[in-house]
Design an enzyme around this catalytic site. Structure first.
Site, PDB file in Angstrom:
ATOM      1  CD  GLU A  17      60.815 110.096  63.996  1.00 37.32           C
ATOM      2  OE1 GLU A  17      59.612 110.344  64.094  1.00 37.32           O
ATOM      3  OE2 GLU A  17      61.611 110.834  63.384  1.00 37.32           O
ATOM      4  CG  HIS A  69      64.517 107.975  59.930  1.00 40.30           C
ATOM      5  ND1 HIS A  69      64.554 108.308  61.263  1.00 40.30           N
ATOM      6  CD2 HIS A  69      64.312 109.151  59.265  1.00 40.30           C
ATOM      7  CE1 HIS A  69      64.395 109.615  61.391  1.00 40.30           C
ATOM      8  NE2 HIS A  69      64.244 110.153  60.197  1.00 40.30           N
ATOM      9  CG  ASP A 100      65.224 112.989  62.205  1.00 35.90           C
ATOM     10  OD1 ASP A 100      65.363 112.912  60.971  1.00 35.90           O
ATOM     11  OD2 ASP A 100      64.115 112.914  62.765  1.00 35.90           O
ATOM     12  CG  HIS A 129      62.068 115.042  65.294  1.00 36.68           C
ATOM     13  ND1 HIS A 129      61.634 113.920  64.636  1.00 36.68           N
ATOM     14  CD2 HIS A 129      61.353 115.096  66.454  1.00 36.68           C
ATOM     15  CE1 HIS A 129      60.698 113.318  65.361  1.00 36.68           C
ATOM     16  NE2 HIS A 129      60.510 114.018  66.459  1.00 36.68           N
ATOM     17  CD  GLU A 146      57.108 114.465  64.622  1.00 34.90           C
ATOM     18  OE1 GLU A 146      56.426 113.547  64.165  1.00 34.90           O
ATOM     19  OE2 GLU A 146      58.259 114.721  64.199  1.00 34.90           O
ATOM     20  CG  HIS A 192      59.729 109.990  58.533  1.00 33.98           C
ATOM     21  ND1 HIS A 192      60.501 110.640  59.455  1.00 33.98           N
ATOM     22  CD2 HIS A 192      59.660 108.701  58.936  1.00 33.98           C
ATOM     23  CE1 HIS A 192      60.887 109.779  60.380  1.00 33.98           C
ATOM     24  NE2 HIS A 192      60.395 108.590  60.086  1.00 33.98           N
ATOM     25  CD  GLU A 230      64.481 112.172  56.945  1.00 34.16           C
ATOM     26  OE1 GLU A 230      64.681 112.919  57.921  1.00 34.16           O
ATOM     27  OE2 GLU A 230      63.744 111.167  56.996  1.00 34.16           O
TER      28      GLU A 230
END
Length: 253
Positions: free
Chosen positions: A33, A35, A44, A119, A121, A172, A177
């Site tokens: 994904e 970032h 992730d 992650h 989701e 995010h 991160e």
């Protein structure tokens, strides 16, 4: 005896020996994904594997090959599916994938399996995958860590977010991160491309299809400029300690 924690680097005999020894195996479930312009698509996956390896300093464990694809990205928590490079799965496919991997780990002989999510989701789907696997392998105990972060004290929040805690929903490609990537894979952080961003509108509900004002142009949901290596070490310690505690508690280690 295997000289590595990573199952993908073991021979089949070493994996079988680790399972016979009763070692727990940690399966990280991440995503591919976006970032932002400064972090890699595999963030992730890189981070939960690193946390598991750090926890291995406290608990004798094996790290399974991680699941690199996650549930479809939402605009308000991951920027959505419109960014190039984001490769996601439908929920049914994700559940089936995790179910199949759990079955393979059980057939290898592992009786203690931890499913570790990174992650956002993915969270709602891990339990169902484990429940399906448990039907076929009732002798296997499965630990589900849906949220990578424990409940933080006021002191910890102040240490990690000295300018104020913005909320997990915008964390995010941001402070945590980016800080962790400074520690785990600093060579993959494009420091010259770090830029703060946020959605024009960030309500407490979702809309499909996502309005353009839900999606920051950069894919960054808050302020990665506030990240630091010191914060990264702090968060790594907190996450690894929490994973180790969960493994010891639920697997009687």
């Amino acid at each position: 005896m295997a000289t590595t924690r990573l199952m993908e680097e073991m021979t089949w005999q070493e994996a079988a020996e680790a399972a016979r020894a009763g070692k727990p195996v940690v399966l990280a479930v991440g995503s591919t994904e976006q970032h932002g312009p400064h972090l890699p698509l595999g963030t992730d996956v890189l981070l939960p594997v690193a946390v598991a390896l750090e926890a291995a300093k406290q608990v004798d464990l094996v790290v399974a090959p991680p699941v690199h694809f996650g549930a479809r990205s939402r605009a308000l928590s991951g920027g959505g599916e419109t960014f190039p490079g984001t490769v996601s799965l439908r929920a049914t496919t994700l559940i089936s994938t995790i179910h199949e991997v759990l079955g393979a780990l059980a057939r290898t002989g592992f009786k203690r399996i931890c499913v570790q999510n990174w992650h956002y989701e993915n969270a709602g789907y891990l339990w169902e995958a484990c429940d399906l696997a448990s039907t076929a392998y009732p002798e296997v105990r499965m630990l589900i860590v849906e949220s990578p972060f424990p409940s933080l004290t006021e002191g910890q929040l102040a240490e990690i977010f000295p300018r104020g805690f913005p909320g997990w929903d915008v964390e995010h490609a941001s402070i945590i991160e980016t800080s962790l990537m400074y520690v785990v894979r600093p060579d993959l952080v494009r420091r010259e491309k770090i830029a703060d961003d946020e959605a024009e509108r960030h309500p407490t509900w979702n809309v499909v299809p996502a309005p353009p004002e839900f999606i920051p142009k950069s894919g960054v949901l808050w302020h990665p400029s506030e990240a630091s290596e010191q914060i990264g070490h702090t968060v790594m310690r907190i996450c690894a300690d929490r994973l180790a505690e969960a493994l010891r508690t639920e697997f009687g280690l």
